[in-house]
Design a protein around this motif. Structure first.
Motif, short mmCIF file in Angstrom:
data_model
loop_
_atom_site.label_atom_id
_atom_site.label_comp_id
_atom_site.label_asym_id
_atom_site.label_seq_id
_atom_site.Cartn_x
_atom_site.Cartn_y
_atom_site.Cartn_z
N ARG A 172 -15.27 -2.68 4.60
CA ARG A 172 -14.71 -4.01 4.31
C ARG A 172 -15.38 -5.25 5.15
NH1 ARG A 172 -10.19 -7.39 5.85
NH2 ARG A 172 -9.98 -6.13 7.68
N SER B 47 -13.05 2.25 7.80
CA SER B 47 -12.09 2.95 7.72
C SER B 47 -12.18 4.22 6.83
CB SER B 47 -10.97 2.02 7.42
OG SER B 47 -10.97 1.75 5.86
N TYR B 48 -11.33 5.18 7.09
CA TYR B 48 -11.19 6.22 6.07
C TYR B 48 -9.94 6.66 5.85
CZ TYR B 48 -10.92 8.75 10.62
OH TYR B 48 -10.32 9.19 11.64
N THR B 49 -9.76 7.31 4.48
CA THR B 49 -8.26 7.75 4.43
C THR B 49 -8.01 9.09 5.22
OG1 THR B 49 -9.33 8.85 2.37
CG2 THR B 49 -8.47 6.60 2.00
N GLU B 50 -6.71 9.44 5.10
CA GLU B 50 -6.57 10.89 5.74
C GLU B 50 -7.00 11.95 5.01
OE1 GLU B 50 -2.29 12.41 7.48
OE2 GLU B 50 -2.33 11.23 5.50
N MET C 98 -14.46 3.27 3.79
CA MET C 98 -14.49 2.19 3.02
C MET C 98 -15.10 1.29 4.19
SD MET C 98 -13.39 0.18 0.65
CE MET C 98 -12.12 1.01 -0.11
N ARG D 268 -3.37 7.22 0.69
CA ARG D 268 -2.92 5.89 1.11
C ARG D 268 -3.01 5.50 2.60
NH1 ARG D 268 -4.35 3.55 -3.50
NH2 ARG D 268 -3.36 1.83 -2.67
N THR D 269 -3.24 6.62 3.19
CA THR D 269 -3.07 6.37 4.90
C THR D 269 -4.54 5.97 5.51
OG1 THR D 269 -1.16 7.89 4.86
CG2 THR D 269 -2.28 7.50 7.09
N LYS D 270 -4.63 4.79 5.97
CA LYS D 270 -5.95 4.48 6.41
C LYS D 270 -6.04 4.51 7.85
CE LYS D 270 -6.69 -0.10 6.11
NZ LYS D 270 -7.08 -1.46 5.28
N SER E 191 -13.26 7.42 -0.11
CA SER E 191 -13.03 8.10 1.18
C SER E 191 -13.29 7.35 2.56
CB SER E 191 -13.90 9.47 1.21
OG SER E 191 -13.75 10.01 0.16
N ASN F 10 0.92 -1.12 0.01
CA ASN F 10 0.09 -0.01 -0.08
C ASN F 10 0.74 1.40 -0.06
OD1 ASN F 10 -2.71 1.07 0.08
ND2 ASN F 10 -2.30 1.78 2.04
N TYR G 76 -8.92 3.56 10.81
CA TYR G 76 -9.96 2.75 11.27
C TYR G 76 -11.06 3.50 12.09
CZ TYR G 76 -8.52 -1.61 9.30
OH TYR G 76 -7.94 -2.75 8.24
#
Length: 486
Positions: free
Chosen positions: A344, A363-366, A342, A373-375, A340, A151, A377
């Protein structure tokens, strides 16, 4: 799907000629394939009963059309060409540059390759393994490498010339085939001499905004049409008629989007009633709610699509604001979904070993940027009955994050800027009605979006108010009221 193969046909860059698509669909209809869909990587996807596989394989071979059966080992090259003219705000990248790059790929990559204009946010920047993003230097591109099954995205220290993209892609792929464990730094250090310039400026991407990508929309003197289907399925009968109408309208190509929809560009005003008629004939709606369009769902996944429908229904029931958010659903490990926030799905493991029932991680991205790419939770191990409520809370977190950014700059600070000395800018004025063309605002009456410079307007552009020709406009200097009041 039982008793059927899943077939993927790559359409480079999400572009397909109308004639070629018609030929493929004709073969599919003969093989009694009634529906097809489009994938996240702008592919054509359909299910083929085992009994008809020999016929279809033979016919596609006659067309020199490659395809994959139940695999995705040769992922399609994704491009932002679909955003050209209709979604982007103007850049040096032209239709010809996109097509030259795509035509130069004389092999089918095993790595995922993305070709992106840095001024758009309609297609993903970093969902590939090799991600080429335009720089502000004409014909030079940033190169970002993400090794398969990782990732982490790494940027090359040089900007690559347009004609070198395919050479670099082939070189990196061969190195990774030879040694998949090779560190990215060694791959970059071993790249042979190519036309390039030093990468001295950090790439600045636009803030993510998902445009409303369906329905009839004006640009210039033309119209583009976006077509989305809630079940992600398009009948072969509809698509064949669409191809016939496109040919009759002298439209040579169609575009596929990562949102699993079709975009038809270049519809003339006189032909628009015919396009409305074909939608009416097949009962195709083109005004879905925005909170249904801003989802990325895995390809050919009935479970993910069913879950999306239920979550959207809950949003509608609560009348919750989801503007600016791109949602994603993953039910299969290692699938690449642009999002933006997710959702899962995974199996809960009893004693951390025995798989049992499904649970969900949110989860969400920065910065809630789907290109991030920074996830982070938001919650883990959520049971199905509690998923809508937890997703609602994640939306509230996004809205609070947005409010926090607004609060960082008090209104009083904005008011103080009014006292600063006004700057001046050049605009173009119509000599007849004295209306002004300012590239920051475009010309709504003429269908010109914001961001198009006067020089990049088509030669046949006319004043949106009085139809004075572009050639008669005069350059004038005015105070920059936007900068002095914002």
């Amino acid at each position: 799907m039982k008793d059927a193969y899943t077939i993927r046909v790559n359409l480079k860059g999400g572009i397909v000629s109308v004639g070629e698509l018609k030929s493929i669909l004709t073969v599919l209809k003969t093989a009694q394939i009634s529906e097809v869909s489009f994938g996240l990587r702008q592919q054509l996807i359909f299910h083929l009963p085992h009994s008809r596989s020999v016929y279809l394989g033979s016919e596609l071979s006659k067309m020199n059309r490659s395809y994959e059966v139940d695999t995705n080992l040769r992922p399609n090259i994704v491009s932002s060409y679909v955003a050209e003219e209709v979604f982007q705000k103007g850049n040096w990248i032209t239709e010809g540059i996109y097509k030259d790059i795509l035509d130069s790929f004389d092999y089918d990559p095993t790595l995922k390759v993305n070709i992106s204009d840095n001024s758009q946010s309609f297609t993903p920047f970093f969902s590939g393994h090799l991600n080429f993003v335009s720089s502000n230097e004409p014909n030079f591109w940033y190169c970002y490498l993400r090794k398969p099954k990782t990732n982490e995205v790494h940027v090359y220290s040089k900007l690559i010339f347009t004609n070198e993209i395919v050479h670099l892609s082939k070189f990196v792929e061969n190195r990774l085939i030879e040694n998949p464990a090779l560190p990215v730094s060694e791959i970059f250090d071993s790249i042979p001499d190519m036309i390039s310039v030093p990468n001295e400026k950090e790439l600045k991407l636009p803030k993510f905004t998902l445009p409303y990508y369906e329905g009839f929309n004006r640009y210039g003197k033309k119209t583009w049409l976006g077509i989305y289907q809630r079940n992600e399925q398009f009948t072969t009968d509809f698509l064949l008629e669409l191809c016939e109408l496109a040919l009759a309208s002298k439209i040579g190509e169609l575009c596929l989007t990562p949102w699993k929809s079709i975009i038809v560009k270049g519809i003339g005003e006189v032909d628009r009633p015919y396009w409305s008629a074909i939608l009416a004939k097949h009962n195709i709606n083109v005004r879905h709610a925005a909170n249904e369009l801003n989802w990325q769902v895995e390809d050919a996944s009935e479970d993910a699509l069913k879950l999306k429908k239920q979550l959207v229904e809950n949003f509608n029931k609560l009348d919750i604001r989801t503007f600016g958010i791109c949602f994603g659903i993953k039910t299969i490990p290692k699938t690449e979904v642009f999002a933006s926030i997710m959702v899962r799905r995974r199996r809960f493991k009893l004693f951390n070993f025995i798989p049992t029932f499904f649970v969900y991680d949110i989860s969400y991205t920065e910065d809630f940027d789907p290109n991030g790419r920074t996830k982070v939770y938001f919650s883990k191990g959520v049971q199905r009955f509690n998923l809508p409520e937890q997703l609602r809370r994640s939306v509230l977190l996004y809205n609070e994050n947005y409010l926090g950014k607004v609060r960082e700059k008090p209104i009083s600070e904005s008011k103080n800027t009014k006292k600063s000395k006004p700057e001046t800018i050049e605009v173009h004025q119509c000599p007849s009605c004295l209306s002004v063309y300012d590239s920051r605002f475009g010309d709504n009456l003429a269908g010109i979006p914001a961001g198009i410079t006067f020089e990049n307007l088509p030669n046949e552009y006319e004043c949106g108010v009085c139809e004075e020709p572009k050639s008669n406009f005069k350059v004038i200097i005015v105070e920059d009221l936007v900068k002095t009041t914002v």
